[in-house]
Design an enzyme around this catalytic site. Sequence first.
Site, short mmCIF file in Angstrom:
data_model
loop_
_atom_site.label_atom_id
_atom_site.label_comp_id
_atom_site.label_asym_id
_atom_site.label_seq_id
_atom_site.Cartn_x
_atom_site.Cartn_y
_atom_site.Cartn_z
N LYS A 1 59.54 -39.29 118.30
CA LYS A 1 59.12 -39.08 119.69
C LYS A 1 60.16 -39.61 120.66
O LYS A 1 60.44 -39.00 121.69
CB LYS A 1 57.75 -39.72 119.92
CG LYS A 1 56.64 -38.93 119.24
CD LYS A 1 55.32 -39.68 119.11
CE LYS A 1 54.37 -38.86 118.20
NZ LYS A 1 53.10 -39.53 117.94
N GLN B 1 49.80 -44.91 118.90
CA GLN B 1 50.01 -44.25 117.61
C GLN B 1 48.82 -44.52 116.68
O GLN B 1 48.44 -45.68 116.46
CB GLN B 1 51.33 -44.73 116.98
CG GLN B 1 51.68 -44.05 115.67
CD GLN B 1 52.06 -42.58 115.83
OE1 GLN B 1 52.52 -42.16 116.88
NE2 GLN B 1 51.85 -41.80 114.79
N ASP C 1 48.28 -37.98 124.96
CA ASP C 1 47.72 -37.34 123.77
C ASP C 1 46.48 -36.52 124.06
O ASP C 1 46.00 -35.80 123.18
CB ASP C 1 47.31 -38.43 122.76
CG ASP C 1 48.34 -38.65 121.67
OD1 ASP C 1 49.10 -37.71 121.38
OD2 ASP C 1 48.37 -39.75 121.12
#
Length: 294
Positions: free
Chosen positions: A53, A97, A120
């Site tokens: 990322k 994460q 997200d």
Amino acid sequence: MTAITLDGVATASAVKHELAARIEMLKTRGLTPGLGTLLVGDDPASRSYVAGKHRDCAEVGIESIRVDLPASATSADVRAAIRDLNSAAEVTGYIVQLPLPAGHDENAMLELIDPDKDADGLHPTNLGRLVLGIEGELASPLPCTPAGIVEMLQRYDVPIRGQHVTVIGRGLTVGRPLGLLFTRKGLDATVTLTHSRTQDLAAEVRRADIVVAAVGVPHLVKPEWIKPGAAVLDVGITRVQDEETGKGRLTGDVDPGVAAVAGHLSPNPGGVGPMTRAMLLANVVKAAEHRLGA
Ligand SMILES: Nc1nc(=O)c2c([nH]1)NC[C@@H]1CN(c3ccc(C(=O)N[C@@H](CCC(=O)O)C(=O)O)cc3)C=[N+]21
């Protein structure tokens, strides 16, 4: 017949190219988008995803801010890190994460993320907006893997409206939100959402024009299950030991024989994974544009 490959690397590259121009525009208007990542513990797969990322960000001109906590971090430590990311001005969007190490309540942590910084699309407010089907000004960031799947199908002109989609797996990041996305007005697919207690999975897959496999069971989806010409997206990934070489390698949920029956097939790796990462960048750019009132 052999399936057309849904090339996630090439498609993600096209998406990133388009985003880079929008990022330049944001910068000229005085806002540099910044993606934060919060990683807890030392799971090698999670480490490698987070590193990817940051590489993606560098490629398109997004700043990236990395927060790593040791495996010994307490839930109070994680909460404090989330609060810091919520208030950090240079972080315009961020992700926690997943999975968090055992002992942390993931849903409770996701709920602490500022919904406007939720890169997200997994905060309950944003999942709620997905359920409500809100578009335009108040549109929520979409969960990255579902968004990447739809984006890839659209770029390959695979029809979605009125088509039957069978999704295998009901997880938070893929299956469940994907069902909501495909049935939205504008996409208008019919979705069968299957899971480990589904009685006759083969029959549910056989009726599908689009099959999305996101369970993490190597080669679960067999060629005999596929309606000839269907689009098949292989999302689940499992690290397996190669019997001959003893080396670790990645295996998807779809049996390679499916390529002889399907009309389109996304490989794994090289399919939906890179699209997921591109959609994360897209969410960061959209949030920054939104903030400037674009
Ligand atoms: N908060 C959160 N958001 C996520 O989006 C999230 C997460 N947690 N936890 C884990 C899963 C998994 N995930 C992947 C993204 C890209 C690839 C990817 O690009 N894979 C490459 C291969 C990479 C490799 O070699 O390992 C490919 O498919 O070609 C894989 C997996 C995002 N996830």
